[in-house]
Design a protein around this motif. Structure first.
Motif, mmCIF file in Angstrom:
data_model
loop_
_atom_site.group_PDB
_atom_site.id
_atom_site.type_symbol
_atom_site.label_atom_id
_atom_site.label_comp_id
_atom_site.label_asym_id
_atom_site.label_seq_id
_atom_site.Cartn_x
_atom_site.Cartn_y
_atom_site.Cartn_z
ATOM 1 N N UNK A 1 -21.201 -23.715 -11.000
ATOM 2 C CA UNK A 1 -20.592 -24.930 -10.451
ATOM 3 C C UNK A 1 -19.097 -24.956 -10.730
ATOM 4 N N UNK A 2 -18.721 -24.563 -11.934
ATOM 5 C CA UNK A 2 -17.299 -24.539 -12.286
ATOM 6 C C UNK A 2 -16.564 -23.557 -11.395
ATOM 7 N N UNK A 3 -17.125 -22.364 -11.239
ATOM 8 C CA UNK A 3 -16.489 -21.345 -10.413
ATOM 9 C C UNK A 3 -16.331 -21.769 -8.967
ATOM 10 N N UNK A 4 -17.334 -22.515 -8.451
ATOM 11 C CA UNK A 4 -17.273 -22.980 -7.062
ATOM 12 C C UNK A 4 -16.103 -23.935 -6.830
ATOM 13 N N UNK A 5 -15.776 -24.721 -7.854
ATOM 14 C CA UNK A 5 -14.768 -25.766 -7.682
ATOM 15 C C UNK A 5 -13.345 -25.309 -7.998
ATOM 16 N N UNK A 6 -13.186 -24.092 -8.509
ATOM 17 C CA UNK A 6 -11.849 -23.650 -8.920
ATOM 18 C C UNK A 6 -10.849 -23.655 -7.776
ATOM 19 N N UNK A 7 -11.277 -23.154 -6.621
ATOM 20 C CA UNK A 7 -10.347 -23.038 -5.483
ATOM 21 C C UNK A 7 -9.947 -24.394 -4.909
ATOM 22 N N UNK A 8 -10.680 -25.446 -5.277
ATOM 23 C CA UNK A 8 -10.373 -26.778 -4.758
ATOM 24 C C UNK A 8 -9.400 -27.531 -5.665
ATOM 25 N N UNK A 9 -9.037 -26.935 -6.773
ATOM 26 C CA UNK A 9 -8.175 -27.598 -7.744
ATOM 27 C C UNK A 9 -6.717 -27.211 -7.498
ATOM 28 N N UNK A 10 -5.918 -28.190 -7.064
ATOM 29 C CA UNK A 10 -4.496 -27.968 -6.750
ATOM 30 C C UNK A 10 -4.295 -26.683 -5.943
ATOM 31 N N UNK B 1 -11.915 -21.106 -18.094
ATOM 32 C CA UNK B 1 -12.201 -20.975 -19.526
ATOM 33 C C UNK B 1 -12.222 -22.329 -20.231
ATOM 34 N N UNK B 2 -11.233 -23.165 -19.961
ATOM 35 C CA UNK B 2 -11.142 -24.451 -20.653
ATOM 36 C C UNK B 2 -12.306 -25.352 -20.253
ATOM 37 N N UNK B 3 -12.594 -25.423 -18.962
ATOM 38 C CA UNK B 3 -13.681 -26.297 -18.494
ATOM 39 C C UNK B 3 -15.031 -25.779 -18.983
ATOM 40 N N UNK B 4 -15.221 -24.476 -18.945
ATOM 41 C CA UNK B 4 -16.477 -23.892 -19.433
ATOM 42 C C UNK B 4 -16.648 -24.167 -20.922
ATOM 43 N N UNK B 5 -15.580 -23.953 -21.686
ATOM 44 C CA UNK B 5 -15.650 -24.175 -23.134
ATOM 45 C C UNK B 5 -15.990 -25.632 -23.434
ATOM 46 N N UNK B 6 -15.419 -26.555 -22.672
ATOM 47 C CA UNK B 6 -15.713 -27.965 -22.941
ATOM 48 C C UNK B 6 -17.163 -28.297 -22.575
ATOM 49 N N UNK B 7 -17.690 -27.671 -21.535
ATOM 50 C CA UNK B 7 -19.085 -27.925 -21.153
ATOM 51 C C UNK B 7 -20.044 -27.504 -22.260
ATOM 52 N N UNK C 1 -13.209 -32.988 -13.909
ATOM 53 C CA UNK C 1 -12.634 -32.487 -15.160
ATOM 54 C C UNK C 1 -11.504 -31.493 -14.922
ATOM 55 N N UNK C 2 -11.673 -30.653 -13.901
ATOM 56 C CA UNK C 2 -10.655 -29.636 -13.655
ATOM 57 C C UNK C 2 -9.315 -30.248 -13.255
ATOM 58 N N UNK C 3 -9.345 -31.484 -12.708
ATOM 59 C CA UNK C 3 -8.090 -32.136 -12.332
ATOM 60 C C UNK C 3 -7.396 -32.761 -13.542
ATOM 61 N N UNK C 4 -8.117 -32.896 -14.648
ATOM 62 C CA UNK C 4 -7.501 -33.279 -15.919
ATOM 63 C C UNK C 4 -6.901 -32.042 -16.578
ATOM 64 N N UNK C 5 -7.652 -30.954 -16.529
ATOM 65 C CA UNK C 5 -7.236 -29.728 -17.204
ATOM 66 C C UNK C 5 -6.055 -29.073 -16.498
ATOM 67 N N UNK C 6 -6.017 -29.141 -15.157
ATOM 68 C CA UNK C 6 -4.960 -28.474 -14.396
ATOM 69 C C UNK C 6 -3.558 -28.833 -14.858
ATOM 70 N N UNK C 7 -3.169 -30.118 -14.891
ATOM 71 C CA UNK C 7 -1.825 -30.472 -15.359
ATOM 72 C C UNK C 7 -1.553 -30.052 -16.799
ATOM 73 N N UNK D 1 -6.080 -30.695 -26.364
ATOM 74 C CA UNK D 1 -5.613 -31.950 -25.779
ATOM 75 C C UNK D 1 -6.746 -32.605 -24.988
ATOM 76 N N UNK D 2 -7.514 -31.808 -24.264
ATOM 77 C CA UNK D 2 -8.644 -32.342 -23.496
ATOM 78 C C UNK D 2 -9.638 -33.037 -24.430
ATOM 79 N N UNK D 3 -9.942 -32.417 -25.548
ATOM 80 C CA UNK D 3 -10.864 -33.016 -26.512
ATOM 81 C C UNK D 3 -10.321 -34.345 -27.009
ATOM 82 N N UNK D 4 -9.018 -34.425 -27.271
ATOM 83 C CA UNK D 4 -8.410 -35.676 -27.735
ATOM 84 C C UNK D 4 -8.468 -36.742 -26.640
ATOM 85 N N UNK D 5 -8.195 -36.329 -25.410
ATOM 86 C CA UNK D 5 -8.270 -37.290 -24.300
ATOM 87 C C UNK D 5 -9.679 -37.855 -24.168
ATOM 88 N N UNK D 6 -10.652 -36.987 -24.281
ATOM 89 C CA UNK D 6 -12.035 -37.419 -24.099
ATOM 90 C C UNK D 6 -12.491 -38.326 -25.235
#
Length: 391
Positions: A68-77, A96-102, A114-120, A133-138
């Motif tokens: 699922x993560x891999x499918x959505x990569x191309x749609x992120x920015x 890597x970041x999104x997978x690790x958080x999952x 989630x990927x739109x949080x991680x991208x910036x 930073x993602x962990x702190x945001x969450x």
């Protein structure tokens, strides 16, 4: 200003404690792009060597969400060059970041957005720092409650957002109400992605600046500001066009001027931030709306509990009815059997009575025959007696 940001980088905690107003004003005017990643980390206190070590170990594991993560990569920015190459560092780090958080937070796992949080974050810092930073945001910024099952945090913030629109933009509120447009149809993505979905990155970066400085509640300021900026246009549109505009057209109010001589004109982020800061939202307002939401939830839970109680009682009554119906069917069957037996008994009795009548008639006939024969016999004897006497 350069000296000030140098002091911030040297000792953020000292500047934050001794010059809070100056720091807040500097952040509102815009964090220098070269310092943005480090400033976000300082504001969120995300530096954590142990967590970076955890991240490295998680990269070696396999997540059930990888497809699922891999499918959505191309749609992120997709328009940003850093994320365009499917085999480039951008998509690899994002994965890597999104997978690790999952793996790190199994309850959240992976949710689109989630990927739109991680991208910036990745555009401003290395992937291991972006993970921290993602962990702190969450956790610290309570973004996690937007993604957990039933999304309680998102539901709360959408309710607060609705109440803010009702209070601050009553014309927009009434028009959306008449058109049947709910905030969940367009504003959910704002809170889930911090405006990362659809909005230009220069606007998104400024949103992140204020979110790190003020908390996720800063999203309310930007949300009200952008609706106010587009109020006239919003009130002209009807349902279908209105939904489309709310999702994809609002940010064009901050588009670069046509006569902008820059080779790559940028959206007017400074105006976006300035108008957001002009929106007066107090903690008391949000607390009041939060209390209203809790009361509403309690009422809904009580209603749900009442319905569940009634459902169980209805199930019990239904079971009792089925039992009674089964008993009635059995009684009816027994009744039918008894009726059948009575009818058969009557028939048998009638047959026996018929037989009895036949026997009685036969007996009467036999008795009559015997009497006739006896009378004839006596008559013959009498005649014989008289003949003998004559002789």
């Amino acid at each position: 200003m350069a000296d000030f940001w140098g002091a911030v980088m040297s000792n953020y905690e000292l500047v934050a404690s001794t010059q809070p107003r100056e720091l807040s004003r500097a952040i509102q005017q815009g964090i220098p792009p070269a310092l943005r990643g480090m400033t976000w980390q300082l504001m969120s206190a995300s530096k954590d060597q142990d967590l970076e070590t955890v991240y490295s170990s998680l990269l070696k594991e396999t997540s059930p969400h990888e497809k699922s993560i891999g499918r959505d990569l191309s749609r992120t920015f997709p328009k940003h060059e850093y994320f365009q190459d499917s085999e480039g560092a951008g998509q690899e780090n994002l994965f890597n970041v999104v997978k690790a958080y999952s793996l790190y937070d199994e309850e959240v796992g992976y949710t689109q957005g989630l990927q739109f949080i991680v991208g910036p974050l990745l555009l401003n810092m290395p992937d291991e720092e972006a993970f921290c930073v993602l962990v702190r945001l969450m956790k610290s910024y309570d973004l996690r409650s937007h993604y957990t099952p039933n999304m309680p945090g998102l539901q709360l913030r959408l309710f607060q957002f609705d109440r803010l629109v009702e209070e601050l933009l009553p014309g927009v509120f009434m028009h959306l109400l008449r058109q049947g447009v709910k905030s969940s149809m367009y504003a959910s993505q704002w809170f889930l992605t911090l405006f990362g979905y659809r909005f230009p990155l220069e606007l998104v970066s400024c949103v992140f600046d204020l979110v790190f400085a003020e908390g996720v509640e800063a999203i309310f300021r930007f949300s009200i500001a952008i609706l106010k900026r587009n109020e006239e246009k919003i009130c002209e549109l009807e349902f279908e066009h209105l939904i489309e505009y709310l999702k994809n057209g609002l940010f064009e109010a901050y588009a670069p001027d046509f006569d902008d001589p820059s080779p790559e004109p940028l959206y007017k982020a400074d105006e976006f931030v300035r108008e957001a800061l002009q929106v007066k939202i107090t903690p008391l307002m949000l607390d009041q709306f939060g209390d209203e939401w809790e009361n509403l939830c309690r009422q809904q839970n009580a209603h749900t509990a009442e319905i569940e109680t009634l459902r169980k009682a209805n199930a019990q009554l239904s079971a009792q009815v089925r039992g009674l119906e089964a008993s009635l069917a059995q009684i009816n069957q027994e009744h039918c059997d008894l009726v059948r037996q009575v009818v058969m008994a009557k028939l048998e009795r009638e047959e026996l009575e018929d037989e009895l009548v036949k026997y009685k008639i036969a007996f009467a006939d036999l008795s009559h025959k015997q009497e006739s024969e006896g009378a004839q016999a006596r008559l013959s004897q009498d005649r014989s007696g008289r003949g003998s006497i004559s002789t």
